[in-house]
Design an enzyme around this catalytic site. Structure first.
Site, PDB file in Angstrom:
ATOM      1  N   ASN A 172       0.753  -0.789  -0.261  1.00  0.00           N
ATOM      2  CA  ASN A 172       0.048  -0.281   0.082  1.00  0.00           C
ATOM      3  C   ASN A 172       1.058   1.474   0.308  1.00  0.00           C
ATOM      4  OD1 ASN A 172      -1.589   2.478   1.089  1.00  0.00           O
ATOM      5  ND2 ASN A 172      -3.307   0.809   2.045  1.00  0.00           N
TER       6      ASN A 172
ATOM      7  N   HIS B  93       0.911   6.338   1.724  1.00  0.00           N
ATOM      8  CA  HIS B  93       1.435   7.091   2.178  1.00  0.00           C
ATOM      9  C   HIS B  93       2.391   7.848   2.371  1.00  0.00           C
ATOM     10  CE1 HIS B  93      -0.474   5.721   6.203  1.00  0.00           C
ATOM     11  NE2 HIS B  93      -0.466   4.889   6.225  1.00  0.00           N
TER      12      HIS B  93
ATOM     13  N   HIS C  51      -5.465   3.937  -2.268  1.00  0.00           N
ATOM     14  CA  HIS C  51      -7.004   4.045  -1.578  1.00  0.00           C
ATOM     15  C   HIS C  51      -7.760   5.547  -2.251  1.00  0.00           C
ATOM     16  CE1 HIS C  51      -9.672   4.117   2.389  1.00  0.00           C
ATOM     17  NE2 HIS C  51     -10.365   4.578   1.116  1.00  0.00           N
TER      18      HIS C  51
ATOM     19  N   ARG D 289      -9.470   8.104  -1.055  1.00  0.00           N
ATOM     20  CA  ARG D 289     -10.563   8.330  -0.766  1.00  0.00           C
ATOM     21  C   ARG D 289     -11.266   9.427  -0.978  1.00  0.00           C
ATOM     22  NH1 ARG D 289      -9.546   6.694   5.326  1.00  0.00           N
ATOM     23  NH2 ARG D 289     -10.786   7.404   5.599  1.00  0.00           N
TER      24      ARG D 289
ATOM     25  N   ARG E  64      -7.023  12.675   0.891  1.00  0.00           N
ATOM     26  CA  ARG E  64      -5.905  13.256   1.380  1.00  0.00           C
ATOM     27  C   ARG E  64      -4.799  12.729   0.895  1.00  0.00           C
ATOM     28  NH1 ARG E  64      -8.378  10.671   7.093  1.00  0.00           N
ATOM     29  NH2 ARG E  64      -9.907  11.129   6.538  1.00  0.00           N
TER      30      ARG E  64
ATOM     31  N   GLU F  24      -8.267   0.244  -2.965  1.00  0.00           N
ATOM     32  CA  GLU F  24      -9.407   0.841  -1.709  1.00  0.00           C
ATOM     33  C   GLU F  24     -10.032   1.786  -2.307  1.00  0.00           C
ATOM     34  OE1 GLU F  24      -7.054   0.806   1.233  1.00  0.00           O
ATOM     35  OE2 GLU F  24      -6.489  -1.301   1.476  1.00  0.00           O
TER      36      GLU F  24
ATOM     37  N   THR G 204      -8.868   3.699   8.029  1.00  0.00           N
ATOM     38  CA  THR G 204     -10.029   2.757   8.596  1.00  0.00           C
ATOM     39  C   THR G 204     -10.287   2.711   9.202  1.00  0.00           C
ATOM     40  OG1 THR G 204      -9.536   2.281   6.107  1.00  0.00           O
ATOM     41  CG2 THR G 204     -11.085   1.836   6.309  1.00  0.00           C
TER      42      THR G 204
ATOM     43  N   GLU H  45     -11.468  -9.182   2.890  1.00  0.00           N
ATOM     44  CA  GLU H  45      -9.886  -9.210   3.715  1.00  0.00           C
ATOM     45  C   GLU H  45     -10.475  -8.583   5.001  1.00  0.00           C
ATOM     46  OE1 GLU H  45      -7.328  -5.885   1.867  1.00  0.00           O
ATOM     47  OE2 GLU H  45      -6.935  -5.067   3.809  1.00  0.00           O
TER      48      GLU H  45
ATOM     49  N   HIS I 162      -4.584  -4.023   7.584  1.00  0.00           N
ATOM     50  CA  HIS I 162      -4.234  -3.088   8.333  1.00  0.00           C
ATOM     51  C   HIS I 162      -3.732  -3.627  10.128  1.00  0.00           C
ATOM     52  CE1 HIS I 162      -6.765   0.652   9.515  1.00  0.00           C
ATOM     53  NE2 HIS I 162      -6.498   0.135   9.924  1.00  0.00           N
TER      54      HIS I 162
HETATM   55  N1  PXP Z   1      -6.013  -3.114   3.745  1.00  0.00           N
HETATM   56  C1  PXP Z   1      -7.326  -1.993   4.102  1.00  0.00           C
HETATM   57  C2  PXP Z   1      -8.671  -2.649   3.224  1.00  0.00           C
HETATM   58  C3  PXP Z   1      -6.849  -0.844   4.483  1.00  0.00           C
HETATM   59  O1  PXP Z   1      -7.533   0.481   4.376  1.00  0.00           O
HETATM   60  C4  PXP Z   1      -5.519  -0.259   5.048  1.00  0.00           C
HETATM   61  C5  PXP Z   1      -5.376   0.804   5.358  1.00  0.00           C
HETATM   62  O2  PXP Z   1      -5.407   2.022   3.718  1.00  0.00           O
HETATM   63  C6  PXP Z   1      -4.590  -1.376   4.625  1.00  0.00           C
HETATM   64  C7  PXP Z   1      -5.253  -2.496   4.251  1.00  0.00           C
HETATM   65  C8  PXP Z   1      -3.565  -1.314   5.252  1.00  0.00           C
HETATM   66  O3  PXP Z   1      -2.982  -1.189   6.708  1.00  0.00           O
HETATM   67  P1  PXP Z   1      -1.500  -0.772   7.003  1.00  0.00           P
HETATM   68  O4  PXP Z   1      -1.380   1.262   6.351  1.00  0.00           O
HETATM   69  O5  PXP Z   1      -2.457  -0.468   8.521  1.00  0.00           O
HETATM   70  O6  PXP Z   1      -0.695  -1.091   7.085  1.00  0.00           O
END
Ligand code: PXP
Length: 239
Positions: A7, A10, A43, A45, A49, A70, A101, A151, A191
């Site tokens: 992901n 960030h 994601h 959003r 953001r 996402e 989330t 998921e 997550h």
């Molecule tokens: N899976 C989903 C559905 C999420 O919303 C997120 C956060 O964007 C993640 C995985 C990744 O989470 P983390 O950034 O805590 O690894």
């Protein structure tokens, strides 16, 4: 063997802090794939953001593995997804005020809307995964909605502060995997996963994909993205 979906939200968060063009999540995604990530997750959003529409459009053309978008199950997002056609959409709940989330999707309470969104995404040839808490009711409703995958929200497991609650959350995840697989759903997890709490999960069979962002990007700031991704991939592929 389970795959890492990296992901890169960030990376976009840092870029948006100055409203400029760097660092670019598109570059990070390519570096992540070179280091062994087998999917790229973003994601988009509603408030934009971090990830921007431009990122999604470019990543659609550059991601070599699998693009997992996402998004909330809104008409706007479903329309964007059907136009861009990522390989997979993961439907998540979204609140404007949240930092990230919070909690899984309430598939039970929103079955009609999620079934409709899933059908529209399927018509566009997109696989649908639902981000749900590890409860039987949500998993059964996910199957009913026509989704391809769930998921499992690992946030409660990741936040467990003592051995007893960690054990309890892990048991719930194990049961969710079992039920998901029994119903014919592909099972993903994500997550709050990091280089330590991933270890008990990699020992479980039945999870096909881990979606991980914050811990890898945080580590990348100190050791570099290539090393951070390689280290996580090695943990996930550990025999
Ligand atoms: N899976 C989903 C559905 C999420 O919303 C997120 C956060 O964007 C993640 C995985 C990744 O989470 P983390 O950034 O805590 O690894």
């Amino acid at each position: 063997m389970a795959k890492l979906g990296l992901n890169v939200d960030h990376i976009a968060t840092v870029r948006q802090a100055r409203g400029g063009t760097e660092p670019d999540p598109v570059t990070a995604a390519a570096m992540g794939e070179l280091a062994g990530a087998e999917g790229i997750t973003i994601h988009l959003r509603e408030d934009r953001r971090h990830i921007q529409d431009r990122d999604l459009e470019i990543l659609r053309r550059t991601v070599q593995t699998k693009l997992n978008l996402e998004m909330a199950a809104t008409d706007e997002m479903v329309g964007i997804a059907c136009r861009i056609k990522p390989e997979q959409c993961t439907l998540v709940p979204e609140k404007r005020q949240e930092l990230t989330t919070e909690g899984g999707l309430d598939v039970v309470g929103n079955l009609a809307a999620i079934t409709k969104a899933t059908a529209r995404l399927h018509e566009a040839g997109i696989l649908v995964s639902l981000f749900v808490d590890p409860t039987a009711a949500q998993i059964r409703a996910s199957k009913e909605s026509g989704a391809d995958a769930i998921e499992i929200h690992t946030g409660s497991y990741a936040e467990a502060r003592d051995e007893q609650s960690r054990h309890h959350e892990l048991a719930a995840i194990r049961e969710a995997i079992r039920l998901g697989n029994e119903l014919g759903l592909t099972v993903h997890a994500g997550h709050g996963l990091n280089y330590v709490n991933i270890l008990p999960l990699t020992g479980l069979s039945g999870i096909e994909e881990f979606n991980i962002g914050h811990s890898i990007i945080s580590r990348a700031m100190l050791v570099g993205l290539d090393r951070a991704v390689r280290e996580m991939v090695a943990l996930i592929r550990r025999p």
